[in-house]
Write a protein that holds these residues in place. Structure first.
Motif, mmCIF file in Angstrom:
data_model
loop_
_atom_site.group_PDB
_atom_site.id
_atom_site.type_symbol
_atom_site.label_atom_id
_atom_site.label_comp_id
_atom_site.label_asym_id
_atom_site.label_seq_id
_atom_site.Cartn_x
_atom_site.Cartn_y
_atom_site.Cartn_z
ATOM 1 N N LYS B 6 0.835 -1.206 0.000
ATOM 2 C CA LYS B 6 0.000 0.000 0.000
ATOM 3 C C LYS B 6 0.869 1.254 0.000
ATOM 4 N N ALA B 7 1.880 1.249 0.856
ATOM 5 C CA ALA B 7 2.755 2.421 0.964
ATOM 6 C C ALA B 7 3.498 2.687 -0.342
ATOM 7 N N LEU B 8 3.879 1.622 -1.022
ATOM 8 C CA LEU B 8 4.643 1.783 -2.262
ATOM 9 C C LEU B 8 3.764 2.178 -3.449
ATOM 10 N N ASN B 9 2.477 2.071 -3.285
ATOM 11 C CA ASN B 9 1.555 2.361 -4.379
ATOM 12 C C ASN B 9 1.229 3.849 -4.487
ATOM 13 N N ASP B 10 2.251 4.662 -4.506
ATOM 14 C CA ASP B 10 2.070 6.107 -4.638
ATOM 15 C C ASP B 10 3.404 6.719 -5.055
ATOM 16 N N GLN B 11 3.364 7.473 -6.117
ATOM 17 C CA GLN B 11 4.575 8.056 -6.692
ATOM 18 C C GLN B 11 5.292 8.964 -5.690
ATOM 19 N N THR B 12 4.541 9.792 -5.015
ATOM 20 C CA THR B 12 5.152 10.712 -4.043
ATOM 21 C C THR B 12 5.880 9.944 -2.948
ATOM 22 N N ARG B 13 5.240 8.897 -2.430
ATOM 23 C CA ARG B 13 5.899 8.133 -1.357
ATOM 24 C C ARG B 13 7.146 7.428 -1.868
ATOM 25 N N ARG B 14 7.088 6.927 -3.095
ATOM 26 C CA ARG B 14 8.285 6.278 -3.640
ATOM 27 C C ARG B 14 9.414 7.297 -3.808
ATOM 28 N N GLU B 15 9.057 8.522 -4.180
ATOM 29 C CA GLU B 15 10.080 9.561 -4.319
ATOM 30 C C GLU B 15 10.650 9.952 -2.953
ATOM 31 N N ILE B 16 9.810 9.939 -1.953
ATOM 32 C CA ILE B 16 10.298 10.230 -0.590
ATOM 33 C C ILE B 16 11.352 9.201 -0.197
ATOM 34 N N LEU B 17 11.071 7.948 -0.481
ATOM 35 C CA LEU B 17 12.048 6.899 -0.158
ATOM 36 C C LEU B 17 13.361 7.145 -0.893
ATOM 37 N N ASN B 18 13.258 7.557 -2.140
ATOM 38 C CA ASN B 18 14.480 7.850 -2.910
ATOM 39 C C ASN B 18 15.246 9.025 -2.327
ATOM 40 N N LEU B 19 14.505 10.029 -1.861
ATOM 41 C CA LEU B 19 15.156 11.185 -1.237
ATOM 42 C C LEU B 19 15.945 10.766 -0.005
ATOM 43 N N LEU B 20 15.409 9.790 0.699
ATOM 44 C CA LEU B 20 16.034 9.352 1.953
ATOM 45 C C LEU B 20 17.178 8.365 1.730
ATOM 46 N N LYS B 21 17.418 8.042 0.480
ATOM 47 C CA LYS B 21 18.512 7.133 0.161
ATOM 48 C C LYS B 21 19.833 7.805 0.510
ATOM 49 N N GLY B 22 20.548 7.220 1.448
ATOM 50 C CA GLY B 22 21.855 7.765 1.806
ATOM 51 C C GLY B 22 21.857 8.834 2.868
ATOM 52 N N LYS B 23 20.792 9.659 2.920
ATOM 53 C CA LYS B 23 20.796 10.735 3.921
ATOM 54 C C LYS B 23 19.445 10.862 4.630
ATOM 55 N N ILE B 30 11.797 17.277 3.454
ATOM 56 C CA ILE B 30 11.072 16.401 2.526
ATOM 57 C C ILE B 30 9.939 17.169 1.862
ATOM 58 N N ALA B 31 9.186 17.902 2.673
ATOM 59 C CA ALA B 31 8.042 18.643 2.139
ATOM 60 C C ALA B 31 8.472 19.639 1.060
ATOM 61 N N GLU B 32 9.626 20.252 1.263
ATOM 62 C CA GLU B 32 10.099 21.259 0.298
ATOM 63 C C GLU B 32 10.409 20.671 -1.069
ATOM 64 N N ALA B 33 10.628 19.365 -1.115
ATOM 65 C CA ALA B 33 10.965 18.731 -2.388
ATOM 66 C C ALA B 33 9.731 18.486 -3.264
ATOM 67 N N PHE B 34 8.554 18.766 -2.713
ATOM 68 C CA PHE B 34 7.313 18.490 -3.451
ATOM 69 C C PHE B 34 6.429 19.730 -3.537
ATOM 70 N N GLN B 35 5.479 19.672 -4.423
ATOM 71 C CA GLN B 35 4.559 20.801 -4.608
ATOM 72 C C GLN B 35 3.340 20.706 -3.694
ATOM 73 N N ILE B 36 3.167 19.570 -3.061
ATOM 74 C CA ILE B 36 1.985 19.413 -2.224
ATOM 75 C C ILE B 36 2.248 19.946 -0.819
ATOM 76 N N PRO B 39 0.921 19.165 5.366
ATOM 77 C CA PRO B 39 0.047 18.121 5.940
ATOM 78 C C PRO B 39 -0.046 16.878 5.056
ATOM 79 N N SER B 40 -0.072 17.078 3.763
ATOM 80 C CA SER B 40 -0.142 15.926 2.866
ATOM 81 C C SER B 40 1.134 15.090 2.958
ATOM 82 N N ILE B 41 2.272 15.774 2.997
ATOM 83 C CA ILE B 41 3.544 15.053 3.138
ATOM 84 C C ILE B 41 3.581 14.327 4.483
#
Lengths: 84, 84
Positions: B6-23, B30-36, B39-41
DNA sequence: TAAGTATTTAGACAAATATCTAAATATTAA
DNA sequence: TTAATATTTAGATATTTGTCTAAATACTTA
């Protein structure tokens, strides 16, 4: 990949993939393994097909479904990339 | 595993995981990396936490999120099991 | 061709979900 | 303690999704 994650986000669809492990099955065979109606299973099979997680071929009046592991390899790669 | 898929079934969440890769990153970073909105983040981070795909710790007024690769190993195992 | 079997398509509906705004909570600093 | 910053919670709403029944399509066989 979007369609793959979407397709995997359902218990019934994941069980269908498990059923197809090792052996091919007709839509009817698959439907019999579940309590939900045939149209619902048909819809699940469509979503799995769209994600390319299964392939299908028509044999007479039957439609035979097979697991397609190629996409699973892509998914594995996605995870590995995320991990390192 | 249900919560993972369920968690992986969303583009934004998958991108969050990628952002957290390594750091590790704060919720704000995290919120600043997205347009939403934030609260949504925050909601997305909650879903990732529930799936145990990320962990969080509070540092002062910040909440720092980290990727948890343990669950990714479980997911890999699931795929491998399906494949053979 | 007509009847029977296998599967999909169409349309409807309730439940889940992603997003938003507004408000609440927690921490730091003046 | 008051003001400012960081994050989450609450509540609302539009969209997506899983399921159903009824009907359509495709194939086989009598």
């Amino acid at each position: 990949m979007n369609k793959v994650f979407k397709a995997l986000n359902d218990q019934t669809r994941r069980e269908i993939l498990n059923l197809l492990k090792g052996k091919d099955l007709t839509a009817g065979d698959i439907a019999e393994a579940f309590q939900i109606t045939k149209p619902s299973i048909s819809h699940h099979l469509d979503i799995l097909s769209q994600a390319d997680l299964v392939t299908s071929r028509k044999q007479g009046q039957f439609v035979i479904y097979s697991l397609n592991t190629t996409v699973l390899d892509d998914l594995m790669q996605w995870i590995i990339t995320l991990k390192d």
